[in-house]
Enzyme design. Structure first.
Site, PDB file in Angstrom:
ATOM      1  N   SER A   1      39.822  43.932  38.629  1.00 55.34           N
ATOM      2  CA  SER A   1      40.722  44.768  39.417  1.00 55.34           C
ATOM      3  C   SER A   1      41.966  45.094  38.614  1.00 55.34           C
ATOM      4  O   SER A   1      42.764  44.209  38.287  1.00 55.34           O
ATOM      5  CB  SER A   1      41.128  44.050  40.709  1.00 55.34           C
ATOM      6  OG  SER A   1      42.213  44.747  41.290  1.00 55.34           O
TER       7      SER A   1
ATOM      8  N   HIS B   1      37.504  48.185  38.879  1.00 58.88           N
ATOM      9  CA  HIS B   1      37.867  48.195  40.299  1.00 58.88           C
ATOM     10  C   HIS B   1      39.292  48.732  40.437  1.00 58.88           C
ATOM     11  O   HIS B   1      40.226  48.239  39.813  1.00 58.88           O
ATOM     12  CB  HIS B   1      37.766  46.784  40.872  1.00 58.88           C
ATOM     13  CG  HIS B   1      37.981  46.716  42.349  1.00 58.88           C
ATOM     14  ND1 HIS B   1      36.996  47.023  43.268  1.00 58.88           N
ATOM     15  CD2 HIS B   1      39.073  46.376  43.082  1.00 58.88           C
ATOM     16  CE1 HIS B   1      37.468  46.863  44.485  1.00 58.88           C
ATOM     17  NE2 HIS B   1      38.730  46.477  44.414  1.00 58.88           N
TER      18      HIS B   1
ATOM     19  N   ASP C   1      42.309  49.801  43.061  1.00 61.42           N
ATOM     20  CA  ASP C   1      42.824  49.579  44.413  1.00 61.42           C
ATOM     21  C   ASP C   1      43.900  50.594  44.766  1.00 61.42           C
ATOM     22  O   ASP C   1      44.980  50.579  44.174  1.00 61.42           O
ATOM     23  CB  ASP C   1      43.422  48.170  44.506  1.00 61.42           C
ATOM     24  CG  ASP C   1      42.359  47.100  44.407  1.00 61.42           C
ATOM     25  OD1 ASP C   1      41.478  47.067  45.279  1.00 61.42           O
ATOM     26  OD2 ASP C   1      42.406  46.293  43.455  1.00 61.42           O
TER      27      ASP C   1
ATOM     28  N   MET D   1      46.428  51.828  47.628  1.00 55.36           N
ATOM     29  CA  MET D   1      47.071  51.361  48.870  1.00 55.36           C
ATOM     30  C   MET D   1      48.153  52.344  49.301  1.00 55.36           C
ATOM     31  O   MET D   1      48.904  52.836  48.457  1.00 55.36           O
ATOM     32  CB  MET D   1      47.735  50.003  48.630  1.00 55.36           C
ATOM     33  CG  MET D   1      46.809  48.950  48.084  1.00 55.36           C
ATOM     34  SD  MET D   1      47.728  47.425  47.818  1.00 55.36           S
ATOM     35  CE  MET D   1      46.458  46.423  47.028  1.00 55.36           C
TER      36      MET D   1
ATOM     37  N   HIS E   1      38.567  51.494  45.651  1.00 55.49           N
ATOM     38  CA  HIS E   1      38.727  50.809  46.942  1.00 55.49           C
ATOM     39  C   HIS E   1      39.946  51.398  47.643  1.00 55.49           C
ATOM     40  O   HIS E   1      41.078  51.130  47.256  1.00 55.49           O
ATOM     41  CB  HIS E   1      38.905  49.305  46.649  1.00 55.49           C
ATOM     42  CG  HIS E   1      39.175  48.463  47.844  1.00 55.49           C
ATOM     43  ND1 HIS E   1      39.632  47.157  47.746  1.00 55.49           N
ATOM     44  CD2 HIS E   1      39.048  48.709  49.169  1.00 55.49           C
ATOM     45  CE1 HIS E   1      39.775  46.645  48.954  1.00 55.49           C
ATOM     46  NE2 HIS E   1      39.440  47.564  49.836  1.00 55.49           N
TER      47      HIS E   1
ATOM     48  N   MET F   1      42.490  51.561  50.412  1.00 56.93           N
ATOM     49  CA  MET F   1      43.131  50.833  51.519  1.00 56.93           C
ATOM     50  C   MET F   1      44.147  51.777  52.136  1.00 56.93           C
ATOM     51  O   MET F   1      45.356  51.606  52.003  1.00 56.93           O
ATOM     52  CB  MET F   1      43.779  49.547  50.979  1.00 56.93           C
ATOM     53  CG  MET F   1      42.746  48.480  50.659  1.00 56.93           C
ATOM     54  SD  MET F   1      43.362  47.202  49.555  1.00 56.93           S
ATOM     55  CE  MET F   1      42.996  47.987  47.992  1.00 56.93           C
TER      56      MET F   1
ATOM     57  N   MET G   1      36.148  41.645  52.099  1.00 57.91           N
ATOM     58  CA  MET G   1      37.460  41.162  51.671  1.00 57.91           C
ATOM     59  C   MET G   1      37.528  39.652  51.913  1.00 57.91           C
ATOM     60  O   MET G   1      37.347  39.183  53.037  1.00 57.91           O
ATOM     61  CB  MET G   1      38.573  41.865  52.453  1.00 57.91           C
ATOM     62  CG  MET G   1      38.715  43.351  52.185  1.00 57.91           C
ATOM     63  SD  MET G   1      38.874  43.771  50.440  1.00 57.91           S
ATOM     64  CE  MET G   1      40.332  42.839  49.958  1.00 57.91           C
TER      65      MET G   1
ATOM     66  N   ASP H   1      35.812  40.680  47.250  1.00 59.83           N
ATOM     67  CA  ASP H   1      37.111  41.108  46.716  1.00 59.83           C
ATOM     68  C   ASP H   1      38.239  40.226  47.232  1.00 59.83           C
ATOM     69  O   ASP H   1      38.577  40.263  48.414  1.00 59.83           O
ATOM     70  CB  ASP H   1      37.347  42.574  47.124  1.00 59.83           C
ATOM     71  CG  ASP H   1      38.562  43.174  46.453  1.00 59.83           C
ATOM     72  OD1 ASP H   1      39.195  42.494  45.621  1.00 59.83           O
ATOM     73  OD2 ASP H   1      38.882  44.342  46.775  1.00 59.83           O
TER      74      ASP H   1
END
Ligand code: DX5
Ligand code: ZN
Length: 218
Positions: free
Chosen positions: A8, A33, A35, A37, A66, A68, A137, A175
């Protein structure tokens, strides 16, 4: 099939992002990966499109994005254009999950669904055949470096049973809080992909840590 490792980049050194992406390129890792957000779905803001674009420019392995964020449908096309290979949305952020999954696939990406620790895997019974990757998660999303939630093992076993019963080929990704201490137990329970942020990037030798993690996971 050996377990996939997805470092990540949230835990990377953003001042040396190209270096860290290239480290992943040259390592035994399988996916990058990423992320994203929004400060609404989760309490934190990570990075957005320009940074994903910069990562994509240097990355040579599949991009596992991913999201979020609330209402992720707004950005499906954008992430396809940025080069996402797997696009995961949160179950909790989708009112019409089935429609969202179709929209992701229509853009040529693999469709992922992430579940918060409090969300039961049984809620995916009716969509599992349309899901390429379920991202379980194992921490509450929003931050790297948190401790692994032990109940995850049970969720992996339950999800594996659903996938087998429905004849689906969905991958199970874990994750949050993944380390060399829980990697083997996770794959024994049925995990296919392990995301690791802090454990990789805060280690003295990230390339070696990825190699070790992959070996331990089997
Ligand atoms: C958390 C993110 C994770 C995070 C994992 O919300 O989805 O991908 O980067 O970080 P570690 O491995 O440090 O728990
Ligand atoms: Zn993540």
């Amino acid at each position: 099939m050996s377990t996939k490792i997805a470092p990540s980049l949230l835990a990377a050194d953003f001042g040396n992002l190209q270096r860290d992406v290239e480290m992943v390129n040259q390592s035994d890792a399988d996916w990058h990966h990423i992320d994203v957000m929004d400060g609404v779905f989760v309490p934190n803001i990570s990075y957005g499109m320009p940074v994903v674009k910069a990562i994509a420019k240097h990355a040579t392995k599949p991009l596992d994005v991913h999201l979020m964020i609330v209402d992720p449908d707004r950005y499906i096309k954008t992430f396809a254009e940025l080069g996402a290979d797997v696009l995961s949305v949160h179950y909790e952020a989708c009112t019409h999950l089935h429609r969202t999954l179709q929209a992701i696939k229509a853009e040529g990406m693999k469709a992922g669904v992430a579940l918060n620790p409090h969300t039961s895997v049984s809620l995916l019974e009716d969509t599992i055949q349309d899901i390429d990757v379920v991202c379980l998660m194992s921490v509450n999303p929003g931050f790297g470096g948190q401790s692994f939630i032990e109940n995850t093992y049970e969720k992996v076993r339950q999800l594996k049973a659903i996938i087998q019963r429905k004849g689906a080929s969905t991958l199970i990704e874990i994750d949050g809080g993944v380390t060399s201490l829980n990697a083997k137990s996770l794959t024994d329970a049925g995990a296919d992909v392990l995301v690791a942020g802090s454990f990789v990037f805060k280690s003295a030798n990230p390339t070696q840590t990825i190699k070790d993690l992959k070996e331990i996971a089997g």
